[in-house]
Structures are given as C-alpha cells and as structure tokens.
Design a protein around this motif. Structure first.
Motif, short mmCIF file in Angstrom:
data_model
loop_
_atom_site.label_atom_id
_atom_site.label_comp_id
_atom_site.label_asym_id
_atom_site.label_seq_id
_atom_site.Cartn_x
_atom_site.Cartn_y
_atom_site.Cartn_z
N ILE A 111 -5.77 4.31 11.48
CA ILE A 111 -5.81 3.74 10.15
C ILE A 111 -6.04 2.40 10.18
CG2 ILE A 111 -4.67 3.76 7.90
CD1 ILE A 111 -3.39 6.21 8.56
N GLY A 112 -5.45 1.77 10.93
CA GLY A 112 -5.54 0.16 11.02
C GLY A 112 -6.89 -0.37 11.53
N HIS A 113 -7.64 0.49 12.26
CA HIS A 113 -8.94 0.20 12.76
C HIS A 113 -9.98 0.28 11.62
CE1 HIS A 113 -12.49 0.02 15.11
NE2 HIS A 113 -12.71 1.29 14.81
N ILE A 114 -9.73 1.37 10.83
CA ILE A 114 -10.50 1.82 9.87
C ILE A 114 -10.49 0.72 8.66
CG2 ILE A 114 -10.69 3.52 7.88
CD1 ILE A 114 -9.98 5.73 9.81
N ALA A 115 -9.25 0.21 8.46
CA ALA A 115 -8.99 -0.88 7.70
C ALA A 115 -9.75 -2.00 7.83
CB ALA A 115 -7.46 -1.11 7.37
N ASP A 116 -9.65 -2.43 9.15
CA ASP A 116 -10.54 -3.43 9.60
C ASP A 116 -12.16 -3.44 9.50
OD1 ASP A 116 -8.60 -5.30 10.35
OD2 ASP A 116 -8.48 -4.80 12.44
N LYS A 117 -12.58 -2.06 9.53
CA LYS A 117 -13.99 -1.51 9.27
C LYS A 117 -14.29 -1.52 7.80
CE LYS A 117 -17.40 0.94 11.49
NZ LYS A 117 -17.43 2.15 12.50
N TYR A 118 -13.34 -0.98 7.03
CA TYR A 118 -14.06 -0.42 5.57
C TYR A 118 -12.94 -1.11 4.55
CZ TYR A 118 -16.62 2.73 7.93
OH TYR A 118 -17.48 3.54 9.02
N GLY A 119 -11.84 -1.96 4.81
CA GLY A 119 -10.89 -2.42 3.92
C GLY A 119 -9.72 -1.86 3.77
N ARG A 120 -8.76 -2.43 3.05
CA ARG A 120 -7.17 -2.14 3.16
C ARG A 120 -7.10 -1.28 1.81
NH1 ARG A 120 -7.62 -4.84 7.72
NH2 ARG A 120 -7.27 -7.20 7.47
N LYS A 121 -7.77 -1.43 0.66
CA LYS A 121 -7.23 -0.69 -0.53
C LYS A 121 -7.18 0.52 -0.58
CE LYS A 121 -7.99 -1.01 -5.63
NZ LYS A 121 -8.69 -1.51 -6.96
N LYS A 122 -8.36 1.36 -0.27
CA LYS A 122 -8.52 2.93 -0.46
C LYS A 122 -7.55 3.48 0.35
CE LYS A 122 -13.43 2.60 -1.60
NZ LYS A 122 -14.84 2.98 -1.20
N LEU A 123 -7.34 2.89 1.68
CA LEU A 123 -6.30 3.58 2.36
C LEU A 123 -4.76 3.44 1.99
CD1 LEU A 123 -7.77 2.45 5.90
CD2 LEU A 123 -7.74 4.51 4.89
N ILE A 124 -4.45 2.48 1.23
CA ILE A 124 -3.15 2.30 0.79
C ILE A 124 -3.09 3.30 -0.51
CG2 ILE A 124 -1.63 0.70 -0.64
CD1 ILE A 124 -2.68 -1.72 0.97
N LEU A 125 -3.87 3.44 -1.34
CA LEU A 125 -3.69 4.35 -2.40
C LEU A 125 -3.74 5.83 -1.75
CD1 LEU A 125 -6.52 2.59 -4.77
CD2 LEU A 125 -4.02 2.45 -4.64
N PHE A 126 -4.47 6.23 -0.64
CA PHE A 126 -4.36 7.59 -0.25
C PHE A 126 -3.15 7.69 0.31
CE2 PHE A 126 -5.06 10.39 3.41
CZ PHE A 126 -5.57 11.42 2.85
N GLY A 127 -2.44 6.81 0.93
CA GLY A 127 -1.06 6.94 1.50
C GLY A 127 -0.05 7.09 0.42
N LEU A 128 -0.27 6.56 -0.76
CA LEU A 128 0.59 6.67 -1.86
C LEU A 128 0.25 8.21 -2.43
CD1 LEU A 128 0.10 3.32 -3.91
CD2 LEU A 128 2.24 4.18 -2.82
N LEU A 129 -0.80 8.48 -2.28
CA LEU A 129 -1.14 10.04 -2.80
C LEU A 129 -0.32 11.06 -1.92
CD1 LEU A 129 -2.21 12.22 -4.76
CD2 LEU A 129 -4.38 11.80 -3.40
N THR A 130 -0.70 10.92 -0.73
CA THR A 130 0.00 11.97 0.24
C THR A 130 1.54 11.77 0.16
OG1 THR A 130 -0.40 10.53 1.91
CG2 THR A 130 -2.08 12.04 1.52
N GLY A 131 2.08 10.52 0.16
CA GLY A 131 3.49 10.51 0.14
C GLY A 131 4.01 11.18 -0.90
N SER A 132 3.45 11.30 -2.12
CA SER A 132 4.02 11.66 -3.59
C SER A 132 4.08 13.23 -3.33
CB SER A 132 3.21 11.25 -4.52
OG SER A 132 3.66 11.81 -5.66
N VAL A 133 2.88 13.89 -2.90
CA VAL A 133 2.81 15.23 -2.76
C VAL A 133 3.97 15.89 -1.66
CG1 VAL A 133 1.22 17.28 -2.12
CG2 VAL A 133 0.33 15.28 -3.44
#
Length: 434
Positions: free
Chosen positions: A45-67
């Motif tokens: 996930i950290g590598h993907i964040a360096d390639k595509y950015g941080r924001k979308k991955l942070i939001l996705f983590g919040l969604l899965t954490g909630s469910v």
C-alpha cells in the motif's frame, strides 16, 4: 481497535464462549490479528501511495475499517470476529499514509512537531474510544441485534466515526504527493531500503517498539481485569475504560503542551532514548500496583490507594509512549527522500504491524502461563521492559553520520551518497533497457 479494549475480556467469554483459561490467548489473538494482517500488505500500500498518491488509499482504509468494525460487533462467532479484524488490517495502512502526508509537507524539527501532533490526535481518539467503550456496553438499546449483545453499540459508534471521517475527508483532504517520473519499482525500492544501514536499524527499532506498544495495551487490559486474589486490579469494563482514558489523556496533554518546547531544546534522538527508558521502568512497575490490596488490606478497586499509584504510573508511561512514538517516526522520515516516504512508511507499517500484532498474542500467552505457574501477572511486563531497553541500545549504537540524518540533514548529503548513487544506477539501467 481501542474501543474494544475495555470489554474484550468479557466479550471473549460472554459473547464468543471462550473458557476462562483461554481468555488471555483469545483476547490477544483478536487484538493482534489486525496488525498481523497489516504486515502482509502495508509495504505494498505504501508503494502504491508513492506511485498514485495518498488520498484515495486513506479513504479506502476508512471505508473498510467502518464495515469490518460493524461486522465485528454483530457476530457471536469468534472466527468471524477474527476474520473481520483480519480483513480490516489487510486493507488499511492509514497510520503509514498519514505519516507520509506529514512528511510531504514538513521538514526537520517541524516534522518532529507534526508527528507529535499526529500522535496526540491518535492519543485523543484512543482516550475517547477507551472512555466510552466500557460505559456503552452498559446501555440497553431495545432494538433488534442490540438486545442481548451489549458489545454491539460501541462497535457501531466506532464504525460511524470512521464513516463520518470518510465523508468529511473526501472533499477537503488534499493530495500532498505528486509521483515522480523516475519512480522506482517495488523491487528496486525494497533493494534501496535493504542496503541502507540506518533505515534497517530504524525499522528494527520501530518493530521492537511496536511489539512492546501492542503488548503494553493488552497487558494493561488483562491486568486490570484480573482478580485481586491473583494480584490483578479486579476492574470491570467501565473502570478499565477510565484507566485507559487516563493513560491516553496524559499523553495527549503532554504532547500539545510540552513537546514543542522539548524538541526545540533537545535532539529527537535524546528525546526518544529518554522516552523508551521511561517506558521500560514504568512498565515493569505496573504489576506492583496489584500488591496494594495486600499492603493496605483493601478489597475494592475504587480505593484511593490503588488509583493514586495507578494514575502516576499511567501518566508517566503515557508520556514515554508518546514522545518515543513521535520522535522515532520523525527520525525515520528525516532519513529518506520524498520519493521513498510512502514505501518506507509502508514497509515500516508492515514490519511494525506484524510485531505489534505479535505483542498482544505473546502477552496473552505469557499472561496465561504467569497466572498458572506463579499466580501473578509478572512475566509479560518484564518481557516488555526488556524490549524497550533493547530499543534504547540500538539507537545508542548509531554513528555520528547516522545521527545527522535522523535530525533532518539533507538526504543528498555525504551520509546518503551511497543510496543516491544506487538510485541513479538503477534509473540509468532501466533507461538503457527501455
């Protein structure tokens, strides 16, 4: 995770049907599963964040954490509860990603202060979660699914907080990182990390520190809930929540009121070493509070003697926890270039998540052995104290050049020339292959 701490011992027996002798192990597995799952995906996930950015991955983590938190509260099956914790960990690297965001917009001493405020925010959320987790189990909600399940309401509240954070963050959280044209592959990035001696040392220290931090919270919960006849404190979910609230608030208050002046007058390395020494001594002192019942011949958890000593130890431990966590993160972030922040933070979260997950499991196992063999919860606290002292020893071994990098020296200086040369060679190799 912290909202479940005050009631997890009761939940494992009352909701999941775990026998008393296995409560420590079962609670440790549930607490540790999230972090162990992060071990397998954090670096990616950290590598993907360096390639595509941080924001979308942070939001996705919040969604899965909630469910997953909602599923955890709904089930009465231990294995489904374990699966929900595991899935949440596999899809979430938000600690690493938010650190990468802080690193994107700060440098040097300002970065240490930013990391301190981030730690303070986590401490405040931990205080709120711990403080409400226990009392919420005492509320009766005359609705389907809530009746007969006192552990659902705190989980629903936690899931709702994640969901609200997602909705609020989506439009206002900026993307702080723009990927570079010469972005390295995952294999190349891991190669760079493996050959950077300082980063290896810091990753190792972070992993041991995380093992102890994860184990510390589990040790506290088990010790608080343990019967006074076995030298525990005999707390229920509400009093356990209060104790954890005190622990978290003490760290938060220190971070927001004292850390800035501390970091401007001392090096981050000195602050970290002081923090882990405080942790090592205070964690070993904690189980001694259980003997107050015998010393003062009292039998109630609400006694002034118990809480007077407990508040002091919790406060001191919390200060050590907070300064160590924020300064070590700053040291690591200062030691790498911006195009590696996501990957290094991700690798760090993978390794530290794995050890942080092992912490509660090992503590739970040691707790069960300690109670069965010596009838007192001592072994797990001694184990954690040794771990903190080991962190002190590793950081004390850093060379002068490595110390300069941890304080925010440019990563392109002489101390990082080898890493930069390797970067350039790999990039040139890829260009020739193209």
């Amino acid at each position: 995770m912290t909202i479940m701490l005050p009631f997890i011992s009761e939940q494992t027996t009352q909701r999941f049907g775990i026998s008393e002798e296995w409560v420590g192990t079962a609670a440790g597995v549930l607490l540790g599963s999230f972090s162990i799952a992060e071990f397998f995906t954090g670096f990616l996930i950290g590598h993907i964040a360096d390639k595509y950015g941080r924001k979308k991955l942070i939001l996705f983590g919040l969604l899965t954490g909630s469910v997953c938190t909602a599923v955890y509260g709904l089930t009465d099956n231990f294995w489904i509860a374990l699966a929900s914790r595991t899935v949440s960990g596999l899809t979430n690297a938000n600690i690493a990603l938010t650190r990468a965001v802080c690193a994107d917009i700060t440098t040097g001493k300002a970065r240490a202060i930013a990391f301190a405020y981030q730690s303070a925010a986590f401490s405040l959320s931990r205080a709120i979660a711990s403080g409400v987790g226990g009392p919420l189990t005492a509320l009766t909600i005359p609705l389907p699914y809530f009746e007969g399940n006192p552990f659902l309401l705190p989980c629903v509240v936690a899931a709702a907080f994640n969901l609200v954070t997602l909705v609020v963050s989506a439009p206002i959280l900026p993307e702080t990182y723009s990927p570079t044209v010469t972005h390295l592959s995952l294999k190349e990035g891991l190669h760079m990390i493996r050959h950077d001696k300082l980063i290896v040392k810091l990753l190792g220290t972070f992993s041991i520190n995380a093992f102890c931090n994860g184990g510390l919270l589990a040790a506290y919960v088990l010790f608080f809930a343990l019967k006074t006849s076995e030298h525990g404190l005999g707390f229920g979910p509400i009093t356990t929540g209060i104790a954890l609230f005190v622990f978290s608030v003490a760290g938060f208050v220190f971070q927001v009121s004292c850390f800035k002046s501390l970091v401007t007058s001392h090096s981050v390395v000195w602050i970290y070493k002081s923090g882990v020494l405080i942790l090592g001594f205070s964690i070993v002192a904690m189980p001694l509070t259980g003997y107050i019942y015998q010393i003062f011949d009292v039998s109630t958890p609400s006694t002034v003697a118990i809480w007077s000593v407990l508040v002091i130890i919790l406060g001191v431990t919390s200060v050590g926890w907070m300064v160590a966590l924020s300064t070590l993160g700053s040291m690591q972030s200062n030691s790498v270039s911006s195009d590696r922040q996501g990957l290094v933070q991700g690798v760090n979260q993978s390794l530290s998540a794995g050890t942080r997950g092992l912490g509660p499991i090992c503590v739970g196992f040691m707790f069960s052995i300690s109670i069965a063999v010596v009838r007192s919860p001592l072994l797990e606290f001694v184990m954690l104290g040794i771990g903190y002292f080991l962190c002190f020893a590793i950081i004390s071994s850093l060379t002068s050049g490595e110390l300069q990098r941890t304080e925010g020296a440019s990563v392109s200086d002489a101390n990082n020339d080898n890493g930069k040369e390797e970067d350039e060679l790999l990039i040139k190799k890829r260009q020739r292959m193209a």
